[in-house]
Design a protein around this motif. Structure first.
Motif, PDB file in Angstrom:
ATOM      1  N   TRP A 173     -34.636 -17.377  -8.667  1.00 34.60           N
ATOM      2  CA  TRP A 173     -33.964 -16.411  -9.529  1.00 34.60           C
ATOM      3  C   TRP A 173     -32.584 -17.003  -9.781  1.00 34.60           C
ATOM      4  CZ3 TRP A 173     -32.355 -10.879  -7.633  1.00 34.60           C
ATOM      5  CH2 TRP A 173     -31.704 -10.209  -8.690  1.00 34.60           C
ATOM      6  N   ILE A 202     -35.984 -13.657 -14.641  1.00 30.37           N
ATOM      7  CA  ILE A 202     -35.508 -12.807 -15.745  1.00 30.37           C
ATOM      8  C   ILE A 202     -34.488 -13.422 -16.696  1.00 30.37           C
ATOM      9  CG2 ILE A 202     -36.070 -10.526 -14.859  1.00 30.37           C
ATOM     10  CD1 ILE A 202     -33.362 -10.403 -13.530  1.00 30.37           C
ATOM     11  N   ILE A 238     -41.727 -14.549 -16.000  1.00 34.42           N
ATOM     12  CA  ILE A 238     -41.842 -13.224 -15.387  1.00 34.42           C
ATOM     13  C   ILE A 238     -41.933 -12.174 -16.498  1.00 34.42           C
ATOM     14  CG2 ILE A 238     -39.361 -12.674 -15.348  1.00 34.42           C
ATOM     15  CD1 ILE A 238     -39.682 -11.715 -12.464  1.00 34.42           C
ATOM     16  N   TRP A 275     -33.435  -3.655 -15.018  1.00 35.46           N
ATOM     17  CA  TRP A 275     -32.561  -4.763 -15.407  1.00 35.46           C
ATOM     18  C   TRP A 275     -31.926  -4.634 -16.778  1.00 35.46           C
ATOM     19  CZ3 TRP A 275     -30.092  -7.486 -12.286  1.00 35.46           C
ATOM     20  CH2 TRP A 275     -30.591  -7.630 -10.993  1.00 35.46           C
ATOM     21  N   TRP A 309     -46.070 -13.873 -14.023  1.00 34.17           N
ATOM     22  CA  TRP A 309     -45.953 -12.990 -12.848  1.00 34.17           C
ATOM     23  C   TRP A 309     -45.361 -11.665 -13.294  1.00 34.17           C
ATOM     24  CZ3 TRP A 309     -41.082 -13.598  -9.483  1.00 34.17           C
ATOM     25  CH2 TRP A 309     -40.125 -14.412 -10.084  1.00 34.17           C
ATOM     26  N   MET A 312     -41.592  -5.738 -10.790  1.00 28.66           N
ATOM     27  CA  MET A 312     -40.953  -4.413 -10.869  1.00 28.66           C
ATOM     28  C   MET A 312     -41.937  -3.327 -11.285  1.00 28.66           C
ATOM     29  SD  MET A 312     -37.967  -5.445 -10.024  1.00 28.66           S
ATOM     30  CE  MET A 312     -36.573  -4.385 -10.421  1.00 28.66           C
ATOM     31  N   ARG A 408     -46.497  -7.966  -8.433  1.00 26.48           N
ATOM     32  CA  ARG A 408     -45.849  -7.538  -7.193  1.00 26.48           C
ATOM     33  C   ARG A 408     -46.561  -6.302  -6.649  1.00 26.48           C
ATOM     34  NH1 ARG A 408     -39.447  -6.616  -6.498  1.00 26.48           N
ATOM     35  NH2 ARG A 408     -39.920  -4.591  -7.408  1.00 26.48           N
ATOM     36  N   TRP A 421     -47.875 -11.744  -5.025  1.00 23.03           N
ATOM     37  CA  TRP A 421     -47.040 -12.407  -4.024  1.00 23.03           C
ATOM     38  C   TRP A 421     -46.426 -11.268  -3.211  1.00 23.03           C
ATOM     39  CZ3 TRP A 421     -44.537 -10.731  -8.287  1.00 23.03           C
ATOM     40  CH2 TRP A 421     -43.165 -10.431  -8.224  1.00 23.03           C
ATOM     41  N   ASP A 424     -40.050  -9.428  -1.945  1.00 21.89           N
ATOM     42  CA  ASP A 424     -38.742  -9.929  -1.508  1.00 21.89           C
ATOM     43  C   ASP A 424     -38.602 -10.005   0.005  1.00 21.89           C
ATOM     44  OD1 ASP A 424     -38.354  -9.902  -4.187  1.00 21.89           O
ATOM     45  OD2 ASP A 424     -36.947  -8.236  -4.206  1.00 21.89           O
ATOM     46  N   PHE A 457     -37.047 -15.196   0.403  1.00 21.77           N
ATOM     47  CA  PHE A 457     -36.384 -14.847  -0.858  1.00 21.77           C
ATOM     48  C   PHE A 457     -34.901 -14.542  -0.624  1.00 21.77           C
ATOM     49  CE2 PHE A 457     -35.206 -11.363  -3.837  1.00 21.77           C
ATOM     50  CZ  PHE A 457     -35.325 -12.037  -5.042  1.00 21.77           C
ATOM     51  N   HIS A 482     -39.590 -19.802  -3.521  1.00 18.36           N
ATOM     52  CA  HIS A 482     -38.820 -18.904  -4.399  1.00 18.36           C
ATOM     53  C   HIS A 482     -37.669 -18.298  -3.613  1.00 18.36           C
ATOM     54  CE1 HIS A 482     -37.812 -16.087  -7.534  1.00 18.36           C
ATOM     55  NE2 HIS A 482     -38.232 -15.026  -6.875  1.00 18.36           N
TER      56      HIS A 482
HETATM   57  O1  MIG Z   1     -34.555  -6.624  -8.715  1.00 23.52           O
HETATM   58  O2  MIG Z   1     -36.358 -10.923 -11.281  1.00 23.52           O
HETATM   59  O3  MIG Z   1     -39.377  -9.548  -6.386  1.00 23.52           O
HETATM   60  O4  MIG Z   1     -39.064 -12.238  -7.047  1.00 23.52           O
HETATM   61  O5  MIG Z   1     -36.717 -12.950  -8.385  1.00 23.52           O
HETATM   62  C1  MIG Z   1     -34.944  -7.926  -8.497  1.00 23.52           C
HETATM   63  C2  MIG Z   1     -35.524 -11.012 -10.181  1.00 23.52           C
HETATM   64  C3  MIG Z   1     -35.987  -8.308  -9.508  1.00 23.52           C
HETATM   65  C4  MIG Z   1     -37.604  -8.947  -7.854  1.00 23.52           C
HETATM   66  C5  MIG Z   1     -38.670  -9.942  -7.534  1.00 23.52           C
HETATM   67  C6  MIG Z   1     -38.065 -11.297  -7.338  1.00 23.52           C
HETATM   68  C7  MIG Z   1     -37.327 -11.706  -8.588  1.00 23.52           C
HETATM   69  C8  MIG Z   1     -36.262 -10.653  -8.912  1.00 23.52           C
HETATM   70  N1  MIG Z   1     -36.876  -9.338  -9.063  1.00 23.52           N
END
Ligand code: MIG
Length: 679
Positions: A173, A202, A238, A275, A309, A312, A408, A421, A424, A457, A482
């Motif tokens: 990330w 992201i 993602i 986000w 992938w 959220m 996730r 996967w 976190d 992570f 990751h």
């Molecule tokens: O709020 O996209 O589990 O793998 O790197 C964090 C950023 C959002 C959670 C994922 C993680 C990813 C991260 N995402």
């Protein structure tokens, strides 16, 4: 197998086999009704063992804690946590004395909150609390392996990833633009570290809008995807569950116009924030909305993308518009107060509580075939159906090709559409062990394409942690390094031991023929790739106590080192086995060890594994410049094993990308005489 139906359950899509409803009362449990729902209970004897429940904290034997299926976006996976990202309501109660009672498997098909109190409240009591409407399946009669297989046949064939997704994959990330990605690839290639994929987190999107690419960061995205392909690299972007609310953004506008988003009670589109700021959630439980959302992936596939992938999708809600308003009002009302500690803690609590608030999950609705269903009741289906949306679209967009897809959040049944996967985790030694323990539990729930964030992570990874994690992840189908923004960079080449990492990763490629073959056999025949030792050695009482070793495929056992500063570990061998010690794909030594306990030295840069008696496995000899899974040839296989007279191995091979899976009749049984084996 028996099927019991209570109330008016919704169709969840978990199960594919038709089973007629049992007319008798459930026999393995006592059943009682409470105001909230149903309670199924039974006694556990002292030596009974409980396996299953998929993605959860703690050990493979789930006894001694309460696990709650209610998908949670919670990045702190400590042993006091009752829920992680999935809802995997399948368990096996293994009875230590089958002459008294038979072991059984149970699957509770209820996509709302389900509580499994497995001897926490009372040590010998198993208690399952469900809603009023649910279907319960009970599998009886047979070994652990057989119970697991019955369940898998009930829920259907596991997702099959393309072979390239069994290569080493790098993610972070924080890779912000094309040059960041190029540099990651160059750093692997220039050191001879094999790599098949790089992930786009992201930051590739334009202000976190799904199905957009930021043009400044990735000018000529199609060209870039092509450039990476030429280097043997697959880019894996993602996709987040929330769709940004922004005028002029087509995904948002279409969704609003067609009523494809989840609604409030009053029919307005529900507003949460993730986000991108304020978002709507696509109503993936609605067939039309699902088809629409799935179609959106087409745009990226058209640009050469062949893996995704889904993130959220619990769904995570940083805050809802409504709740934020309430909390802000409450805070402004106490602005001039002299806050005592209680007031202060209350304020802190309501602010922290904004995130993933239970009330928010009760305040929006899905349209399931015309039926208005409160999200809370089907909470665990959201990630499943988001992933199903993508998978069903892939069937239309690229019907003959396997695309990489994992999620996730998940529920039983999602394993047919993609992998997962484990979210976190942290760069903690305890999480390396957790990852080892999660693997067989996930496999029991049909989830075969899986792995944890290698190296952790959150938090800073140390070199030794990454080496040990790597030595374990060599065996997980998803082998992806990751880490989170702000933590220490943990690409293999960042460390002094880069050469050791290179060797370890090459061992993965050397073993690929075996690992892939085992994965495919497990998927195509509804069996387990990872198993607790007891599944293979059911008569061995000690095998049920081993919490840190796994059977991997038909021939192997692993016993990873997962504590810091250890120079080795105790390993339990249920029978005589061949210990294989590898420092690279070329340097390997062997030792036959008797059954029982052994203390074994394992250096930081070594992989040690054990081959079962009269079994063997293929090791591919790699060229020095092997870069990707494409470079693993099966022309030169070395067969490693031990045998009294001969060893056999069922080798599965196919093209790794089309859906023309080899039927059972084409699986090759390879046979080697004792003297032909390397050992
Ligand atoms: O709020 O996209 O589990 O793998 O790197 C964090 C950023 C959002 C959670 C994922 C993680 C990813 C991260 N995402």
């Amino acid at each position: 197998m028996k099927k019991y139906v209570y109330g008016n359950p919704l169709e969840t899509g978990a199960v594919v086999r038709e089973i007629s409803e049992s007319k008798t009362d459930i026999s393995v449990f006592q059943l009682s009704e409470t105001d909230e729902g149903l309670e199924f209970s039974c006694r556990m004897n002292e030596n009974d063992v409980v396996y299953g429940l998929g993605e959860q904290v703690r050990g493979m034997n789930k006894r001694g804690f309460t696990y709650i299926s209610y998908a949670a976006d919670d990045p702190i996976h400590t042993e006091n946590k009752h829920s992680l990202y999935g809802g995997h309501n399948f368990l096996i109660l293994h009875r230590a004395d089958p002459s008294v009672e038979a072991s059984f498997g149970v699957f509770v098909d209820d996509p709302g909150k389900v509580v499994f109190d497995i001897g926490e409240t009372k040590r010998d009591l198993l208690l399952i609390r469900t809603g009023k409407d649910c279907v319960v399946y009970v599998m009886e009669g047979g070994s652990l392996i057989n119970l697991a297989k019955q369940f898998r046949e009930l829920i259907g064939q596991s997702y099959i990833a393309p072979k390239w997704a069994f290569g080493y994959q790098q993610s972070r990330w924080g890779y912000k633009n094309a040059d960041d990605v190029r540099s990651v690839v160059w750093n692997h290639r220039s050191r001879g570290i094999p790599l098949d994929a790089v992930y786009l987190d992201i930051d590739y999107m334009e202000r976190y809008k799904d199905f957009t690419v930021d043009e400044e960061r990735f000018p000529d995205f199609t060209g870039f995807v092509e450039e990476m392909k030429e280097q043997g690299i697959h880019l894996v972007p993602i996709i987040d569950a929330g769709v940004k609310i922004e005028k002029g953004y087509p995904v948002y506008e279409e969704g609003v116009r067609e009523n494809y988003f989840c609604k409030e009670e009053n029919g307005e589109d529900f507003v949460g924030a993730v986000w991108p700021g304020k978002v709507h959630f696509p109503d993936v439980l609605n067939e039309k909305a699902r088809a629409w959302f799935g179609e959106k992936y087409r745009w990226l596939i058209a640009q050469g993308i062949d893996g995704f992938w889904n993130d959220m999708n619990e769904p995570a809600i940083f805050y809802s518009e409504k709740n934020l308003k309430k909390v802000l009002e409450e805070i402004s009302s106490i602005q001039d107060d002299n806050l005592d500690l209680n007031d202060f803690f209350h304020m802190q609590e309501i602010v922290e509580g904004l995130c993933n608030h239970p009330q928010d999950y009760k305040s929006f609705y899905h349209d399931m075939n015309g039926q208005k269903v409160c999200h809370d009741r089907v909470h665990n289906l959201y990630g499943f159906y988001m992933t199903r949306a993508a998978s069903e679209a892939f069937e239309r967009i690229a019907p003959d090709e396997r695309l990489l897809l994992f999620s996730r959040s998940s529920y039983i049944g999602m394993h047919r559409y993609g992998g997962i996967w484990t979210g976190d985790n942290e760069s903690w030694w305890s999480h390396l062990l957790l990852s080892i323990q999660q693997m067989p539990s996930l496999n029991l729930c049909g989830i075969l394409y899986t792995g944890s964030d290698l190296g952790g992570f959150g938090s800073d990874a140390t070199e030794d942690l990454l080496l040990r994690w790597m030595a374990f992840a060599i065996f997980t189908p998803l082998m992806r390094n990751h880490s989170a923004a702000g933590t220490r960079m943990q690409e293999a080449y960042r460390f002094e031991a880069a050469e050791s990492f290179r060797r370890l990763i090459r061992i993965r490629y050397g073993l690929l023929t075996y690992l892939y073959s085992e994965y495919m056999k497990a998927a195509l025949s509804d069996t387990l790739y990872f198993r607790p030792l007891s599944f293979d050695y059911p008569e061995d009482a000690h095998a049920y106590l081993v919490e840190d070793q796994l059977m991997v495929g038909e021939s192997l056992m692993i016993a990873p080192v997962y504590t810091q500063n250890a120079k080795g570990r105790y390993v339990y061998l249920p029978e005589e086995m061949l210990m294989v010690r590898m420092r690279s794909d070329k340097e390997r030594t062997y030792q036959t060890l008797a059954g029982g306990h052994h203390y074994l030295d394992v250096a930081l840069d070594e992989v040690v594994f054990f081959v079962k008696k009269n079994h063997m496995l293929p090791l591919a000899i790699l060229e020095d410049d092997a870069k990707t899974t494409q470079d693993v040839s099966t022309d030169h296989l070395v067969w490693i094993g031990i045998a009294d007279e001969k060893a056999e191995y069922v080798l599965y091979e196919d093209d790794g990308i089309s859906k023309n899976y080899a039927p059972r009749s084409e699986w090759k049984t390879v046979c080697r005489k004792r003297e032909e084996l390397e050992n």
